[in-house]
Design an enzyme around this catalytic site. Structure first.
Site, PDB file in Angstrom:
ATOM      1  N   GLY A 276       0.849  -1.193   0.000  1.00 43.17           N
ATOM      2  CA  GLY A 276       0.000   0.000   0.000  1.00 43.17           C
ATOM      3  C   GLY A 276       0.877   1.233   0.000  1.00 43.17           C
ATOM      4  O   GLY A 276       0.642   2.180  -0.742  1.00 43.17           O
ATOM      5  N   ALA A 277       1.917   1.203   0.825  1.00 43.87           N
ATOM      6  CA  ALA A 277       2.826   2.338   0.935  1.00 43.87           C
ATOM      7  C   ALA A 277       4.067   1.903   1.702  1.00 43.87           C
ATOM      8  O   ALA A 277       4.083   0.857   2.337  1.00 43.87           O
ATOM      9  CB  ALA A 277       2.148   3.495   1.665  1.00 43.87           C
ATOM     10  N   MET A 278       5.114   2.751   1.619  1.00 44.05           N
ATOM     11  CA  MET A 278       6.359   2.486   2.360  1.00 44.05           C
ATOM     12  C   MET A 278       6.817   3.778   3.003  1.00 44.05           C
ATOM     13  O   MET A 278       6.861   4.825   2.362  1.00 44.05           O
ATOM     14  CB  MET A 278       7.425   1.946   1.396  1.00 44.05           C
ATOM     15  CG  MET A 278       8.811   1.804   2.001  1.00 44.05           C
ATOM     16  SD  MET A 278       8.872   0.514   3.287  1.00 44.05           S
ATOM     17  CE  MET A 278      10.285   1.088   4.231  1.00 44.05           C
ATOM     18  N   GLU A 279       7.193   3.660   4.270  1.00 43.55           N
ATOM     19  CA  GLU A 279       7.371   4.829   5.139  1.00 43.55           C
ATOM     20  C   GLU A 279       8.719   5.516   5.022  1.00 43.55           C
ATOM     21  O   GLU A 279       9.146   6.170   5.978  1.00 43.55           O
ATOM     22  CB  GLU A 279       7.169   4.385   6.586  1.00 43.55           C
ATOM     23  CG  GLU A 279       8.223   3.395   7.130  1.00 43.55           C
ATOM     24  CD  GLU A 279       7.858   1.934   6.973  1.00 43.55           C
ATOM     25  OE1 GLU A 279       6.999   1.627   6.110  1.00 43.55           O
ATOM     26  OE2 GLU A 279       8.410   1.090   7.691  1.00 43.55           O
ATOM     27  N   ASN A 280       9.419   5.434   3.894  1.00 43.39           N
ATOM     28  CA  ASN A 280      10.741   6.052   3.786  1.00 43.39           C
ATOM     29  C   ASN A 280      10.746   7.443   4.419  1.00 43.39           C
ATOM     30  O   ASN A 280       9.938   8.296   4.052  1.00 43.39           O
ATOM     31  CB  ASN A 280      11.153   6.211   2.319  1.00 43.39           C
ATOM     32  CG  ASN A 280      10.843   5.001   1.495  1.00 43.39           C
ATOM     33  OD1 ASN A 280      11.346   3.923   1.752  1.00 43.39           O
ATOM     34  ND2 ASN A 280       9.975   5.162   0.501  1.00 43.39           N
ATOM     35  N   HIS A 310      -0.898   5.887   8.916  1.00 43.27           N
ATOM     36  CA  HIS A 310      -0.025   4.751   9.260  1.00 43.27           C
ATOM     37  C   HIS A 310       1.436   5.082   8.934  1.00 43.27           C
ATOM     38  O   HIS A 310       2.333   4.892   9.756  1.00 43.27           O
ATOM     39  CB  HIS A 310      -0.522   3.533   8.467  1.00 43.27           C
ATOM     40  CG  HIS A 310       0.303   2.287   8.568  1.00 43.27           C
ATOM     41  ND1 HIS A 310      -0.172   1.133   9.134  1.00 43.27           N
ATOM     42  CD2 HIS A 310       1.561   1.991   8.148  1.00 43.27           C
ATOM     43  CE1 HIS A 310       0.744   0.189   9.072  1.00 43.27           C
ATOM     44  NE2 HIS A 310       1.814   0.691   8.470  1.00 43.27           N
ATOM     45  N   GLU A 311       1.662   5.616   7.727  1.00 40.21           N
ATOM     46  CA  GLU A 311       3.045   5.936   7.322  1.00 40.21           C
ATOM     47  C   GLU A 311       3.600   7.073   8.172  1.00 40.21           C
ATOM     48  O   GLU A 311       4.805   7.105   8.465  1.00 40.21           O
ATOM     49  CB  GLU A 311       3.120   6.292   5.836  1.00 40.21           C
ATOM     50  CG  GLU A 311       2.536   5.257   4.882  1.00 40.21           C
ATOM     51  CD  GLU A 311       3.002   3.844   5.132  1.00 40.21           C
ATOM     52  OE1 GLU A 311       4.163   3.641   5.543  1.00 40.21           O
ATOM     53  OE2 GLU A 311       2.197   2.900   4.940  1.00 40.21           O
ATOM     54  N   HIS A 314       4.825   5.755  11.409  1.00 35.92           N
ATOM     55  CA  HIS A 314       6.141   5.121  11.243  1.00 35.92           C
ATOM     56  C   HIS A 314       7.293   6.116  11.341  1.00 35.92           C
ATOM     57  O   HIS A 314       8.419   5.714  11.618  1.00 35.92           O
ATOM     58  CB  HIS A 314       6.235   4.465   9.866  1.00 35.92           C
ATOM     59  CG  HIS A 314       5.720   3.065   9.795  1.00 35.92           C
ATOM     60  ND1 HIS A 314       6.065   2.093  10.702  1.00 35.92           N
ATOM     61  CD2 HIS A 314       4.910   2.457   8.890  1.00 35.92           C
ATOM     62  CE1 HIS A 314       5.469   0.958  10.358  1.00 35.92           C
ATOM     63  NE2 HIS A 314       4.753   1.151   9.267  1.00 35.92           N
ATOM     64  N   GLU A 333       4.722  -2.548  12.562  1.00 36.56           N
ATOM     65  CA  GLU A 333       3.452  -2.565  11.830  1.00 36.56           C
ATOM     66  C   GLU A 333       2.257  -2.516  12.769  1.00 36.56           C
ATOM     67  O   GLU A 333       1.280  -1.819  12.503  1.00 36.56           O
ATOM     68  CB  GLU A 333       3.388  -3.796  10.922  1.00 36.56           C
ATOM     69  CG  GLU A 333       4.448  -3.802   9.836  1.00 36.56           C
ATOM     70  CD  GLU A 333       4.539  -2.490   9.083  1.00 36.56           C
ATOM     71  OE1 GLU A 333       3.535  -1.752   8.993  1.00 36.56           O
ATOM     72  OE2 GLU A 333       5.629  -2.157   8.587  1.00 36.56           O
TER      73      GLU A 333
HETATM   74 ZN    ZN Z   1       3.649  -0.091   8.025  1.00 39.27          ZN
END
Ligand code: ZN
Length: 845
Positions: A276-280, A310-311, A314, A333
């Site tokens: 869905g997404a990545m928290e870079n 959510h991101e 993180h 997570e």
């Molecule tokens: Zn996550």
């Protein structure tokens, strides 16, 4: 990372790395040894994205201090030009399986690796793709979990953090965004400032002719980006996205008292992203299906909102303080999932985020926790990234979030937050473990948490709690072999269908009480003849099911239930009962028929109907009649809902998925639609997919529709529709993509697999059971990483309801040497198939 779930496909969160499965993936003991030997001071990367479309130049300069000894650097180049350690050449022929050995003396060192790397097209490493809408090229980086070495040379493990400085050469019409602010001193040249200390798996780069939207809030520069062909859609949604980003920043700052420390906050919507997404840090990447080109339900907007939040969670939990090793990624997570839902519900317009969560996520977690592959939330001791990725499932997200919510209720919000803040402050820009966090909580006043940890975090499987009316008791059955003697405290809703009114305010006919169960049996006597719904508010983590007396009353009670969260609880109970063949398909259809036209939450419809279509309708004894009843219920809902509302859209989507061919043809032509329903691209392809599954269209017609609007999205739906046709050639179309004979993007692959297996087409698909079984041992040579798991699941023969199929699948999963990802996916899907068979057997389908 956020999961890739959509209303039509169960989620399967984060990404993997292509090479993760290959021998040579970093083991925990190796990471411990390397971290004991090295301190990494900085990375300087020179990336040339302008010279070629297949490969890119990658020059890494890494400065580090060694305590003296042999170690290795990770890199997976297309070709290696040279490597120098402290100015002396290193023999590049020693590169094996992505590792180059290094002999180091005690003291500071400088390693320079000059390599040519390959662009990838599977959503990992540096992904490069061409937009079918306009032929323009786009690049983004995905280093999670261990894909960084296919972008740059590095000591690839989460606990060797360092600042990164990037120098990028790109085509002159591109923009370049990364983990730190960028300047563009001359056309085609981009300089990125030194970042804060990052784990290798956070390093990203988003480069291409992206459309940008910029803003700022509270001193934080904000950005959004998407492909040029999505510019108008991004602009249309920018205000909503930016507003909620600002609201969430304010709330996270208020809750944690620690400011976001990574400079800019850019949210990039990128093509063909697996998760869905990545928290870079500084540059979060999202799948660009989250930029909506067509009208979508409120449920989809909540899903996007909780992903955004959510991101952001993180950035603190995961990015400031990072797990020491992959075995604690679950905590990342679980925490982000819990905080993402909570903050979305508390401060954004989506105050019903927990309703969405209950409808869309709870069953995902409960089913994962009941499979043979279940595992504790924590303490799985993963030895490498591949093993950890296998456990990135509904347990890490949905169950973990539920457990943290319980923990919060147990210790109180003040202690919960104080412990989290202590954790961040104690390990700022560093790494930590679950034990460190629990120590922080205990320091903050949570008391001894060892009982909680034993009961909920290190013991797998949910308890099952049912009402035994005759005995006047709630009966708790722990999972087989479980040593945990868990106590549960939860609310119970009771009502009688015959009562005209009554109940507690806000819940319609229901009265609420609270019970605590201890041991195997707890006395509980409901009023005679009352319907009883256990744990309708997800207070605990357990499988609960309605008994027969309750089930019989639900069609009368559910439409009168005002509280959407309680309705979600009712549905979760029904779905659990169905999973265990305790609720008949016909009873589910009865309930849908009564409930759907009265439901006022579109998320409720959008996340229940796909389950109904996939898991229930194929197992009814009168499939066509059942589909017709659902169709009429959906249509009634669409006619009853306000014209043009998203509720109307959700109900109409249900009607579309169950419509007869003649009606579909009218609707595609724009005729006979309920007032307020407009057939846009997304809806048109829903109608076409249904038409294709019925065999009422053909390949050439679908090709013509695609030619009218050839976008990334329509290509995916075209693949789904073609594969759904009841024709031998259509099944072969899907199969050629599975075997790699015809290349396809990750999304097209998944759609083709899901299209292949259609109920009622067994005469065409049955030969593919054997072909699937025969392909399994070598499929990991065709697809890798994230895509591999997705493909094995999507092409799984879920419609082959035969004991022979189950037996053959078990044998295939047990075969020695089978790839671990393939085995896990086959085992899980076979468990689903066995549950379907049990339903079919119990109810005569
Ligand atoms: Zn996550």
């Amino acid at each position: 990372m956020s999961s890739a779930d959509t209303p039509t496909a169960p989620p399967s969160d984060p990404t993997a790395s292509a090479e993760a499965a290959a021998p040579g993936g970093l083991k925990r003991a190796e990471a411990v040894a390397r971290a004991a030997l090295l301190d990494v001071e900085s990375y300087d990367l020179r990336l040339d994205l302008a010279s070629d479309t297949e490969t890119f130049g990658s020059v890494t300069t890494v400065r580090f201090t060694s305590r003296g000894g042999t170690t290795f650097v990770d890199l997976k180049p297309a070709s290696l030009r040279s490597v120098h350690l402290d100015g002396h050449p290193v023999d590049v022929d020693l590169l094996r399986r992505g590792r180059l050995p290094l002999e180091t003396t005690e003291g500071p060192h400088e390693l320079v690796v000059d390599a040519v790397m390959a662009f990838r097209n599977d959503g990992e490493g540096l992904h490069r793709s061409v937009d079918p809408a306009d032929g323009r090229h786009y690049v983004y980086g995905m280093s999670f979990m261990d894909a960084a070495p296919s972008v740059f040379a590095c000591f690839d493990q989460p606990d060797l953090k360092a600042p990164y400085t990037l120098h990028v050469t790109a085509p002159e019409d591109w923009v370049v965004i990364g983990n730190a602010p960028a300047t563009n001193p001359e056309p085609g040249v981009w300089e990125l400032e030194a970042s804060q200390p990052l784990s290798t798996y956070f390093v990203t780069l988003v480069a291409g002719p992206y459309h940008l939207v910029r803003d700022q809030h509270d001193g934080i520069p904000l950005g959004l980006s998407a492909r040029a062909s999505l510019a108008a859609d991004l602009d249309a949604d920018a205000e909503e996205l930016l507003t909620m980003t600002k609201q969430c920043f304010d709330e996270f700052h208020r809750l944690f008292g620690i400011r976001y420390p990574f400079g800019d906050y850019h949210q990039a919507f990128v093509p063909e992203f697996n998760a869905g997404a990545m928290e870079n840090p500084g540059c979060v990447t999202f799948r660009d299906q989250l930029v909506f080109s067509s009208k979508v339900t409120r449920g989809q907007r909540i899903q996007r909102a909780t992903t955004v939040a959510h991101e952001m969670a993180h950035q603190w939990f995961g990015n400031i303080t990072t797990p020491l090793w992959w075995d604690d990624l679950w905590l990342n997570e679980s925490f982000a999932e819990y905080m993402g839902n909570r903050v979305t519900a508390d401060v954004t317009e989506y105050t019903d985020a927990w309703v969405y969560n209950s409808f869309s996520r709870r069953q995902w977690g409960l089913l994962a926790d009941q499979r043979p592959s279940t595992h504790p939330v924590a303490g799985n001791g993963e030895e490498d990234a591949t093993a950890a990725l296998q456990n990135f499932d509904g347990i890490s997200y949905a169950k973990g979030s539920s457990i943290l919510k319980q923990l919060n209720a147990t210790m109180g919000d003040e202690v919960f937050l104080a412990g989290a803040v202590d954790h961040f402050r104690s390990h700022f820009f560093g790494n930590a473990t679950m034990h460190d966090l629990f120590a922080s909580w205990e320091r903050a006043g949570a008391g001894d948490l060892s009982d909680f940890t034993r009961g909920w975090l290190v013991t797998a499987g949910p308890d099952r709690i049912v009402l035994d009316r005759a005995a006047g008791a709630l009966v708790r059955t722990p999972p087989p072999g479980s040593p945990a003697d868990r106590s549960h405290t939860f609310r119970v809703a009771t009502a009688r269908a015959t009562d005209p009114a009554g109940g507690t305010a806000g819940t319609g006919p229901w009265a609420l009480t609270r019970v605590t169960t201890r041991g195997g049996r707890t006395a509980y006597e409901p009023e005679a003849g009352a319907a009883v719904v256990l744990d309708p508010y997800d207070d605990t983590w357990a499988v609960v099911e309605p008994d027969a007396e309750t089930l019989a009353q639900l069609p009368a009670l559910l439409p009168r239930t005002d509280d959407a969260l309680l309705r979600a609880g009712v549905w979760n109970g029904v779905r659990s009962g169905y999973h265990h063949a305790a609720v008949a398909p016909a009873a589910v259809v009865d309930l849908v028929e009564a409930w759907l036209p009265t439901e006022d939450s579109d998320a409720a419809i959008a996340f229940t109907v796909p389950w109904l279509l996939r898991d229930v309708l194929p197992l009814t004894t009168d499939g066509d009649d059942a589909a017709a009843r659902v169709h009429e219920a959906g249509l009634a809902g669409a006619l009853a809902a306000p014209a043009g509302s998203t509720l109307q859209l959700a109900a109409f989507q249900a009607a579309a998925a169950t419509a007869p061919a003649d009606r579909l043809e009218h609707w595609i032509a724009g005729e006979g639609l309920p007032d307020g329903v407009e057939v846009d691209d997304e809806l048109r392809w829903r109608l076409l997919v249904r038409l294709a599954a019925l065999g009422a269209t053909d390949r050439s017609a679908l090709d013509r529709w695609l030619a009218q609007e050839p976008t990334t999205r329509t290509r995916v739906e075209h693949a789904r529709a073609v594969a759904s046709l009841p024709e031998a050639a259509a099944k072969e179309f899907a199969w050629e993509r599975f075997t790699g004979a015809v290349p396809a993007t990750n999304y097209e692959l998944e759609a083709a697999g899901l299209g292949l297996w259609r109920p009622g087409q067994e005469h065409l698909t049955e030969p593919y059971v054997d072909r699937y079984l025969q392909a399994l041992p070598t499929i990991a040579e065709v697809h890798q990483g994230w895509v591999l798991g997705q493909v094995v699941t999507a092409f799984f023969p879920l419609t082959s309801l035969r004991d022979e199929t189950v037996a053959a699948l078990h044998a295939a999963a047990d075969a020695p040497g089978l790839d671990a990802t393939v085995r896990r996916r086959v085992v899980d899907a076979t468990d689903d198939l066995e549950h379907r068979l049990a339903v079919a057997r119990a109810f005569g389908a």
